[in-house]
Design a protein around this motif. Sequence first.
Motif, mmCIF file in Angstrom:
data_model
loop_
_atom_site.group_PDB
_atom_site.id
_atom_site.type_symbol
_atom_site.label_atom_id
_atom_site.label_comp_id
_atom_site.label_asym_id
_atom_site.label_seq_id
_atom_site.Cartn_x
_atom_site.Cartn_y
_atom_site.Cartn_z
ATOM 1 N N GLU A 256 12.877 8.391 -11.508
ATOM 2 C CA GLU A 256 12.540 6.986 -10.309
ATOM 3 C C GLU A 256 11.192 6.015 -10.213
ATOM 4 O O GLU A 256 10.921 4.727 -10.044
ATOM 5 N N ILE A 257 10.174 6.274 -11.063
ATOM 6 C CA ILE A 257 8.323 5.789 -11.432
ATOM 7 C C ILE A 257 9.458 4.143 -12.135
ATOM 8 O O ILE A 257 8.618 3.154 -11.528
ATOM 9 N N PRO A 258 10.240 4.209 -12.687
ATOM 10 C CA PRO A 258 10.171 2.175 -13.357
ATOM 11 C C PRO A 258 10.400 2.203 -12.470
ATOM 12 O O PRO A 258 10.271 0.967 -12.152
ATOM 13 N N SER A 259 11.905 2.107 -11.552
ATOM 14 C CA SER A 259 11.980 1.217 -10.579
ATOM 15 C C SER A 259 11.072 1.433 -9.326
ATOM 16 O O SER A 259 11.208 0.109 -9.007
ATOM 17 N N LYS A 260 10.379 2.338 -8.895
ATOM 18 C CA LYS A 260 8.860 1.969 -8.366
ATOM 19 C C LYS A 260 8.362 1.247 -8.275
ATOM 20 O O LYS A 260 7.337 0.078 -7.563
ATOM 21 N N VAL A 261 7.807 0.462 -9.944
ATOM 22 C CA VAL A 261 6.473 0.219 -10.867
ATOM 23 C C VAL A 261 7.249 -2.308 -10.248
ATOM 24 O O VAL A 261 6.302 -2.578 -10.149
ATOM 25 N N GLN A 262 8.546 -1.340 -10.792
ATOM 26 C CA GLN A 262 8.464 -3.044 -10.590
ATOM 27 C C GLN A 262 9.044 -3.962 -9.557
ATOM 28 O O GLN A 262 8.060 -4.896 -8.786
ATOM 29 N N GLU A 263 9.075 -2.831 -8.205
ATOM 30 C CA GLU A 263 9.506 -3.569 -7.289
ATOM 31 C C GLU A 263 7.800 -3.624 -5.929
ATOM 32 O O GLU A 263 7.594 -4.825 -6.013
ATOM 33 N N LYS B 3 0.493 -1.110 0.359
ATOM 34 C CA LYS B 3 0.351 -0.052 -0.150
ATOM 35 C C LYS B 3 1.156 1.143 0.310
ATOM 36 O O LYS B 3 0.535 1.743 -0.436
ATOM 37 N N SER B 4 2.117 0.813 0.970
ATOM 38 C CA SER B 4 3.102 2.249 1.022
ATOM 39 C C SER B 4 3.622 2.687 -0.434
ATOM 40 O O SER B 4 3.251 3.247 -1.400
ATOM 41 N N LEU B 5 3.688 1.664 -0.659
ATOM 42 C CA LEU B 5 4.490 1.692 -2.686
ATOM 43 C C LEU B 5 3.627 2.638 -3.130
ATOM 44 O O LEU B 5 3.607 2.867 -4.367
ATOM 45 N N GLU B 6 2.612 1.916 -3.370
ATOM 46 C CA GLU B 6 1.205 2.526 -4.485
ATOM 47 C C GLU B 6 0.912 3.850 -4.205
ATOM 48 O O GLU B 6 0.940 4.144 -5.011
ATOM 49 N N GLU B 7 1.030 3.980 -3.023
ATOM 50 C CA GLU B 7 0.830 5.639 -2.977
ATOM 51 C C GLU B 7 2.436 6.622 -2.793
ATOM 52 O O GLU B 7 2.161 7.331 -3.807
ATOM 53 N N THR B 8 3.427 5.908 -3.448
ATOM 54 C CA THR B 8 4.801 6.431 -3.975
ATOM 55 C C THR B 8 4.277 6.655 -5.332
ATOM 56 O O THR B 8 4.682 7.737 -5.973
ATOM 57 N N ILE B 9 3.737 5.846 -5.888
ATOM 58 C CA ILE B 9 3.765 5.583 -7.298
ATOM 59 C C ILE B 9 3.043 6.946 -7.765
ATOM 60 O O ILE B 9 3.008 7.667 -8.737
#
Length: 866
Positions: free
Chosen positions: A422-429, A99-105
């Motif tokens: 930073e968007i591509p790396s966060k999407v992969q994570e 959930k935290s990662l989706e908010e960052t994206i």
Amino acid sequence: TLEEIRCLGEIREHYVQFVEEGKKVESCDYQILRLEILQLQSSIQRLQDQIQTRQETISEQRAEEARSRENQEKLQENYDEIIRQIAGSGYQNLEREQKSLEETIKRLEVSHAKWRKVTEGLNQWKEQEMVPNQMLWDIEKFAEGTITEDELVRLKKSLENILEEVEEERQETNTRLRMVKKEEKNLREELKELKRGKKAYPKELEEAKYELRNRLQEKAGKYVPVHFLADLLDIREEYWHNAVEGYLGKNKLVLVVEPEFAKMAMEIFQEMDKKKYFRTSVLDTEQVLKKETKIKKGSLAEEVVSKEPYVMAYIRYILGHVIKCEGVEELRKCRTGITADCVLYQSYRLQHINSENYTRKAYIGETSMRQRILQLERKCEEYQNIRLPLTETIENLQKVKMMEKLSLSVDDYLLLRADIEEIPSKVQESKQLKEQIQQLREESVSALEVQKEEIRGKQKNLSEQLKKIQEQIWKSEKDVEQFRSELLKMNETLTEKEHIFTENMEYEQEFQEFLSGKRSTNYDYLRKNRVNERYPLEEKKEKAYRELVDVRSSYLRAYPNRSFSTSIENNQPYEQLLDRLQCEHLETYKEVAKEQARSAMEHFKDDFIFKIRSAIREAYQRKDELNRIISKLNFGKDKYQFVITKNKGTDGKYYKMFMDDSLQVNPSQLTNRIKNQLNMFTMEHEDQYGDMMNELIQIFIPPENATREELEEAKRNMEKYADYRTYLSFDMQQIVHGEQDMKIGLSKMIKKNSGGEGQNPLYVALLASFAQVYHINQTQKIQRNPAIRLVVLDEAFSKMDAEKVASCISLIRGLGIQAIISATNDKIQNYLENVDKTFVFANPNKKHISIQEFERQEFGQLQEET
């Protein structure tokens, strides 16, 4: 008399009927009140039973609520145990991380959207010709996301420089546009005044004219006209128009008054503000009229005409030596000469006259106004052609100012770009975390999730059940509260009814018989039926009362010496009179009453005839007095007079009966030795008009035992035929002077005339009437009380043009009357030249009224504000 006794007996019979009907209404009211009391007692018992039932229901509902709460606590314990098992597997930690990662994206996507929006705004600069190549290259790098920090600083600086240049250009263009608009506005205002027929004289000259006129009026005690010389002149041939305008120059703007007021005007002008009115001058018409100036043959003075002798005397003085010429040869032969194209030869000098004197400053006659209008229309068109492109340029520059200007700091844009990278790396994570969560769910968590959802479903159903129970308890408690409130009100109402109830044995027996005959015990239903039955009983009572009043009224009309009331509800005075009249002298009373009636009718006829005759003669006297007043008044070129003749309709046949010479009594012929001498003068009149007089009296004397409609008709006829105006016709005539005077009746012409012409006689008649009321026409020797002589007119002269309005106001001044006139904004210009003070009343927000005094020259500004 027997007839009066019969009438009083009839009144007694109607009174007995009225009393009987009243008792029926009272009995019905008694039964209605008893039924209301029984209905209240029944309703109170019903409410007490309902309260007890609701309280038992509430006790059962509260027991069910306690059982539901126990089941709810057990389910919550089972739910908490499953949550603990799921938490021990690590599943919830992974979910929180996901959930935290989706908010960052999402936050990074917002930065990306901002970057795209700025890029779209910067791309608009590519269409502007003012943008240099280096700036275009920096914009392309920004769009690609490859721009460096130094390049970003350079791009911001370039945008700031261009916007500063745009703002400077906008301000310069706006300044020029304001100047153009101001000039165009002044020209259009002048054009507007000219099209209204008003010459655009300089402001300070108008102010001087206004002040001089007001002060002359104060000093002379009456209105004194003040004109510009140009307004009193006209030119015979248009060919020499420019020459006259050009040579007169400022002389045509001199202020002119009649010779008898010239000295006074010059004394006043000497005291006026020198700095403000140094360009103004006043003509000494008294002296110029005394001077005999001979004009040369062929002089320019021959081309100028005026109705005023003192104006022509001044024109002969100014233009009588200026010779009209066709060329230089003719100019050189005279001392002072001028050509039609305004070439002047004077003092051995040849010169061109300033063209402004016969173009922009041309004021003589209608031709000058038409030429000035054409010039102003061409000039306005030129300014419009300049204004429109300037307006378009300002709009375009304003749009450029609204384009993207990189208002954020350089660091903010660099942060946006870092977020995008930073968007591509966060999407992969995020993708990897989702796979881990899915694997853990399939191994152990899914069974626990099923159990958790089952318990949540049971908890939801139990909560809804508990909520329904609480709502039922709340509703039952509200019902109890409402029942108790109704019970309290009913007890109070019952107490009031019982307090006003008074037992009547006769009515109570009728009520018990009424109840015993009814199968239903629904007291409210029975009460409504009795209420419905009461209305016919009340109507019968009212009918009996009206009939009683009618017979009393008929009796009192027949016997006007009886001063009894027709509306009293007891019959005591009528009963007492009836007892007193039942005696043996009826025939004697009858003969006396007959003689009194005959004598009263004779006196009425004589009094009626002489009163109408006196009123008609007084109307003729007032007509003559009004005609004497308006014969001295001038309304433009029109004269009027009032006319009174006998009525041209059917009622006119009675006119001669009232005005016959046989009614004319000469007091010198009367003596003290002959009784009833006036009858000598009326015998001839009675013989000739007796039948006609009886016919007229029968119109408004009602017949014996007349109906209400007949009485009303007789009353209307009495009001009509007791008015002397019924026998007369009134009109007003317009007198047209010529070789043979003509008199035109306005009643025939009023529909053919225009609205303004139709108002002329109206105001002549109105002002003459005021003059009569204020006794203005009385001589100085007659003592009279002081009066303000005030006339208030609401939207007066609304259909008249400015010339007729001036005539009306001049008429008011000539009569010595003070006037307060209200007018709408679109009519004010018709009054400005003629009134002393002008005030504007405004109520913009419908909450308060503001009042402001303004001068004539401020009228244009006032129109813009309103």
